[in-house]
Design a protein around this motif. Structure first.
Motif, PDB file in Angstrom:
ATOM      1  N   ALA A 120     -10.599  11.128  -9.145  1.00 62.77           N
ATOM      2  CA  ALA A 120      -9.774  10.946 -10.121  1.00 62.77           C
ATOM      3  C   ALA A 120      -9.368  12.155 -10.906  1.00 62.77           C
ATOM      4  CB  ALA A 120      -9.870   9.905 -11.106  1.00 62.77           C
ATOM      5  N   ALA A 121     -10.741  12.770 -11.127  1.00 62.12           N
ATOM      6  CA  ALA A 121     -10.589  13.962 -12.144  1.00 62.12           C
ATOM      7  C   ALA A 121      -9.759  15.269 -11.337  1.00 62.12           C
ATOM      8  CB  ALA A 121     -11.700  14.318 -12.548  1.00 62.12           C
ATOM      9  N   ALA A 122      -9.856  15.302  -9.826  1.00 57.75           N
ATOM     10  CA  ALA A 122      -9.496  16.598  -9.119  1.00 57.75           C
ATOM     11  C   ALA A 122      -8.122  16.266  -8.707  1.00 57.75           C
ATOM     12  CB  ALA A 122     -10.284  16.547  -7.938  1.00 57.75           C
ATOM     13  N   VAL A 123      -7.552  15.332  -8.612  1.00 57.50           N
ATOM     14  CA  VAL A 123      -6.096  15.266  -8.006  1.00 57.50           C
ATOM     15  C   VAL A 123      -5.190  15.419  -9.299  1.00 57.50           C
ATOM     16  CG1 VAL A 123      -6.728  13.497  -6.433  1.00 57.50           C
ATOM     17  CG2 VAL A 123      -5.844  12.601  -8.552  1.00 57.50           C
ATOM     18  N   ARG A 124      -3.908  15.852  -8.871  1.00 57.53           N
ATOM     19  CA  ARG A 124      -2.896  16.032  -9.928  1.00 57.53           C
ATOM     20  C   ARG A 124      -2.377  14.823 -10.575  1.00 57.53           C
ATOM     21  NH1 ARG A 124      -1.204  18.840  -5.276  1.00 57.53           N
ATOM     22  NH2 ARG A 124       0.624  17.376  -4.971  1.00 57.53           N
ATOM     23  N   PRO A 125      -1.644  14.536 -11.460  1.00 59.57           N
ATOM     24  CA  PRO A 125      -1.119  13.419 -12.151  1.00 59.57           C
ATOM     25  C   PRO A 125      -0.368  12.391 -11.183  1.00 59.57           C
ATOM     26  CG  PRO A 125      -1.174  15.180 -13.784  1.00 59.57           C
ATOM     27  CD  PRO A 125      -1.505  15.596 -12.328  1.00 59.57           C
ATOM     28  N   GLU A 126       0.477  13.173 -10.388  1.00 61.98           N
ATOM     29  CA  GLU A 126       1.310  12.331  -9.573  1.00 61.98           C
ATOM     30  C   GLU A 126       0.632  11.545  -8.319  1.00 61.98           C
ATOM     31  OE1 GLU A 126       2.106  16.452  -8.010  1.00 61.98           O
ATOM     32  OE2 GLU A 126       1.460  15.377  -9.781  1.00 61.98           O
ATOM     33  N   ILE A 127      -0.764  12.112  -8.080  1.00 62.25           N
ATOM     34  CA  ILE A 127      -1.308  11.456  -6.962  1.00 62.25           C
ATOM     35  C   ILE A 127      -2.250  10.404  -7.283  1.00 62.25           C
ATOM     36  CG2 ILE A 127      -3.062  11.905  -5.210  1.00 62.25           C
ATOM     37  CD1 ILE A 127      -2.166  14.951  -5.384  1.00 62.25           C
ATOM     38  N   ALA A 128      -1.774   9.263  -6.616  1.00 66.21           N
ATOM     39  CA  ALA A 128      -2.687   7.888  -6.963  1.00 66.21           C
ATOM     40  C   ALA A 128      -3.802   8.031  -6.446  1.00 66.21           C
ATOM     41  CB  ALA A 128      -1.816   6.611  -6.455  1.00 66.21           C
ATOM     42  N   VAL A 129      -5.119   7.349  -6.922  1.00 66.86           N
ATOM     43  CA  VAL A 129      -5.955   7.055  -6.383  1.00 66.86           C
ATOM     44  C   VAL A 129      -6.377   5.652  -6.263  1.00 66.86           C
ATOM     45  CG1 VAL A 129      -8.740   7.272  -6.572  1.00 66.86           C
ATOM     46  CG2 VAL A 129      -7.150   9.236  -7.558  1.00 66.86           C
ATOM     47  N   VAL A 130      -6.691   5.211  -4.955  1.00 68.87           N
ATOM     48  CA  VAL A 130      -6.778   3.761  -4.395  1.00 68.87           C
ATOM     49  C   VAL A 130      -7.998   3.519  -3.770  1.00 68.87           C
ATOM     50  CG1 VAL A 130      -5.581   1.853  -3.276  1.00 68.87           C
ATOM     51  CG2 VAL A 130      -4.379   3.626  -4.258  1.00 68.87           C
ATOM     52  N   LEU A 173      -6.001  10.781   3.116  1.00 68.11           N
ATOM     53  CA  LEU A 173      -5.244  11.543   2.413  1.00 68.11           C
ATOM     54  C   LEU A 173      -3.650  11.436   2.736  1.00 68.11           C
ATOM     55  CD1 LEU A 173      -8.235  12.874   1.810  1.00 68.11           C
ATOM     56  CD2 LEU A 173      -7.172  14.912   1.121  1.00 68.11           C
ATOM     57  N   VAL A 174      -2.799  10.878   1.971  1.00 64.37           N
ATOM     58  CA  VAL A 174      -1.495  10.523   2.431  1.00 64.37           C
ATOM     59  C   VAL A 174      -0.524  11.193   1.524  1.00 64.37           C
ATOM     60  CG1 VAL A 174       0.024   8.488   3.047  1.00 64.37           C
ATOM     61  CG2 VAL A 174      -2.443   8.073   2.883  1.00 64.37           C
ATOM     62  N   ASN A 175       0.420  11.956   2.122  1.00 59.99           N
ATOM     63  CA  ASN A 175       1.465  12.651   1.268  1.00 59.99           C
ATOM     64  C   ASN A 175       2.586  11.638   0.918  1.00 59.99           C
ATOM     65  OD1 ASN A 175       3.074  12.140   3.513  1.00 59.99           O
ATOM     66  ND2 ASN A 175       2.908  14.487   4.304  1.00 59.99           N
ATOM     67  N   ARG A 176       3.487  12.068   0.252  1.00 67.76           N
ATOM     68  CA  ARG A 176       4.876  11.437  -0.171  1.00 67.76           C
ATOM     69  C   ARG A 176       5.431  10.595   0.942  1.00 67.76           C
ATOM     70  NH1 ARG A 176       6.519  11.423  -5.311  1.00 67.76           N
ATOM     71  NH2 ARG A 176       5.325  13.526  -5.512  1.00 67.76           N
ATOM     72  N   LEU A 189       0.824  -1.029  -0.104  1.00 67.28           N
ATOM     73  CA  LEU A 189      -0.137   0.078  -0.009  1.00 67.28           C
ATOM     74  C   LEU A 189       0.908   1.222   0.077  1.00 67.28           C
ATOM     75  CD1 LEU A 189      -2.681   1.319  -0.013  1.00 67.28           C
ATOM     76  CD2 LEU A 189      -2.775   0.957   2.609  1.00 67.28           C
ATOM     77  N   ARG A 190       2.052   1.457   0.637  1.00 65.24           N
ATOM     78  CA  ARG A 190       2.875   2.283   0.601  1.00 65.24           C
ATOM     79  C   ARG A 190       3.534   2.646  -0.476  1.00 65.24           C
ATOM     80  NH1 ARG A 190       4.135   4.622   5.854  1.00 65.24           N
ATOM     81  NH2 ARG A 190       6.018   5.385   5.104  1.00 65.24           N
ATOM     82  N   GLY A 191       3.399   1.707  -1.360  1.00 62.75           N
ATOM     83  CA  GLY A 191       4.287   2.045  -2.873  1.00 62.75           C
ATOM     84  C   GLY A 191       3.320   2.791  -3.809  1.00 62.75           C
ATOM     85  N   GLN A 192       2.172   3.467  -3.230  1.00 61.15           N
ATOM     86  CA  GLN A 192       1.110   4.044  -4.182  1.00 61.15           C
ATOM     87  C   GLN A 192       1.421   5.605  -3.581  1.00 61.15           C
ATOM     88  OE1 GLN A 192      -0.342   2.043  -6.557  1.00 61.15           O
ATOM     89  NE2 GLN A 192       0.784   0.255  -5.160  1.00 61.15           N
ATOM     90  N   LEU A 193       2.080   6.089  -3.081  1.00 56.96           N
ATOM     91  CA  LEU A 193       2.321   7.485  -2.434  1.00 56.96           C
ATOM     92  C   LEU A 193       2.735   8.614  -3.379  1.00 56.96           C
ATOM     93  CD1 LEU A 193       3.326   6.591   1.270  1.00 56.96           C
ATOM     94  CD2 LEU A 193       0.966   6.437   0.154  1.00 56.96           C
ATOM     95  N   PRO A 194       2.148   9.673  -3.327  1.00 53.88           N
ATOM     96  CA  PRO A 194       1.216  10.103  -2.426  1.00 53.88           C
ATOM     97  C   PRO A 194      -0.240   9.605  -3.077  1.00 53.88           C
ATOM     98  CG  PRO A 194       1.863  11.921  -3.952  1.00 53.88           C
ATOM     99  CD  PRO A 194       2.712  10.741  -4.026  1.00 53.88           C
ATOM    100  N   ALA A 195      -1.304   9.489  -2.255  1.00 51.74           N
ATOM    101  CA  ALA A 195      -2.399   8.799  -2.660  1.00 51.74           C
ATOM    102  C   ALA A 195      -3.582   9.204  -1.901  1.00 51.74           C
ATOM    103  CB  ALA A 195      -2.236   7.354  -2.660  1.00 51.74           C
ATOM    104  N   VAL A 196      -4.891   9.309  -2.518  1.00 52.15           N
ATOM    105  CA  VAL A 196      -6.164   9.291  -1.900  1.00 52.15           C
ATOM    106  C   VAL A 196      -6.681   7.941  -1.795  1.00 52.15           C
ATOM    107  CG1 VAL A 196      -8.300  10.139  -1.851  1.00 52.15           C
ATOM    108  CG2 VAL A 196      -6.423  11.714  -2.742  1.00 52.15           C
ATOM    109  N   VAL A 197      -6.841   7.381  -0.492  1.00 47.99           N
ATOM    110  CA  VAL A 197      -7.025   5.957  -0.472  1.00 47.99           C
ATOM    111  C   VAL A 197      -8.713   6.041   0.097  1.00 47.99           C
ATOM    112  CG1 VAL A 197      -6.803   3.877   0.954  1.00 47.99           C
ATOM    113  CG2 VAL A 197      -4.831   5.192   0.208  1.00 47.99           C
TER     114      VAL A 197
END
Length: 257
Positions: free
Chosen positions: A165-175, A230-233, A141-149
């Protein structure tokens, strides 16, 4: 030897002074004038000592007693009092500042009003869990950061997932994460296509077979809404939302990831 002050009775018969001088005060008593003046040496020495003590000032003392020097002495004393007054005021101000800093002030209201279902959990970290992907393989799970879980157990959250998915920046994962083992599957993998893919950031669908993620953050049982982390890098939980059905609950904190 000496003679009495009545001069052998040669005073005028009217009691006045023979040379027109006034009489001596009666409290002086009888005055004896010695025939030999050396007999008065002790009295002369005592008088001289007394005069010396009263008038024996040095030249410096006489100089310092001049009016100009007295003015300078008064000015010097005033100039010494000024620094003492300034230091005293500085000490008082310092003590007052210490008391003011130690005195408990009124409680401050938070700058930003949060909803009842929104809590700031900065300081908590995302656990290093191994979840199950759609292909049955374990995914850190920590391999997806930064992420919205998004924990979507029992939630019709297609709109929330798509909006996130439409609101986050490209580098942020949605899980998306669902708890428990899938029915009819020994590996516990979520069925393919369980989470719809929306335009924007790809959504990663995972399954938590033991429900450890929901239990670890005390998110409570599913109730038809989603829970969000909401988890940062660095793996730090920036925001925990126990219940949400709208991207608007998450949007203010997306920029902090």
């Amino acid at each position: 030897m000496g003679s009495l002050s009545d001069n052998g009775g040669n005073w005028p018969p009217d009691g006045g002074s023979p040379d027109g001088l006034p009489d001596l005060p009666e409290e002086w008593g009888v005055i004896v004038i010695p025939d030999d003046l050396s007999e008065l040496s002790d009295e002369v020495t005592a008088v001289r000592d007394e005069l010396r003590r009263s008038q024996g000032r040095t030249r410096w003392q006489r100089f310092a007693d001049r009016p100009g020097m007295r003015t300078l002495r008064r000015a010097g004393a005033a100039s010494l009092r000024a620094p003492v007054l300034i230091i005293s005021m500085a000490v008082l101000v310092t003590v007052a500042s210490l008391f003011a800093s130690a005195w408990p002030g009124p409680a401050r209201s938070p700058a930003t009003q949060r909803t009842a279902t929104t809590t700031d959990d900065r300081g908590d970290t995302l656990p290093a869990l191994e979840l199950i992907g759609t292909d049955g393989r374990t995914v850190p799970l920590r391999g997806q950061l930064p992420a919205v879980v998004l924990l979507t157990d029992g939630c019709e959250c297609d709109r929330l997932v798509a909006d996130t998915a439409a609101a986050v920046r490209p580098e942020i994962a949605v899980v998306t994460v669902v708890s428990g083992a899938a029915s009819g599957q020994t590996g516990g993998a979520p069925p393919t296509g369980a989470t719809p893919q929306a335009p924007g950031t790809p959504v990663r669908a995972l399954r938590d077979p033991t429900g450890e993620l929901r239990a670890g953050f005390e998110l409570g049982p599913p109730d038809g809404t989603a829970a969000a982390l909401l988890v940062n890098r660095g793996g730090e939980i920036v925001r925990k939302v126990p219940r949400t059905v709208s991207i608007e609950d998450l949007r203010p904190d997306l920029a902090r990831l």
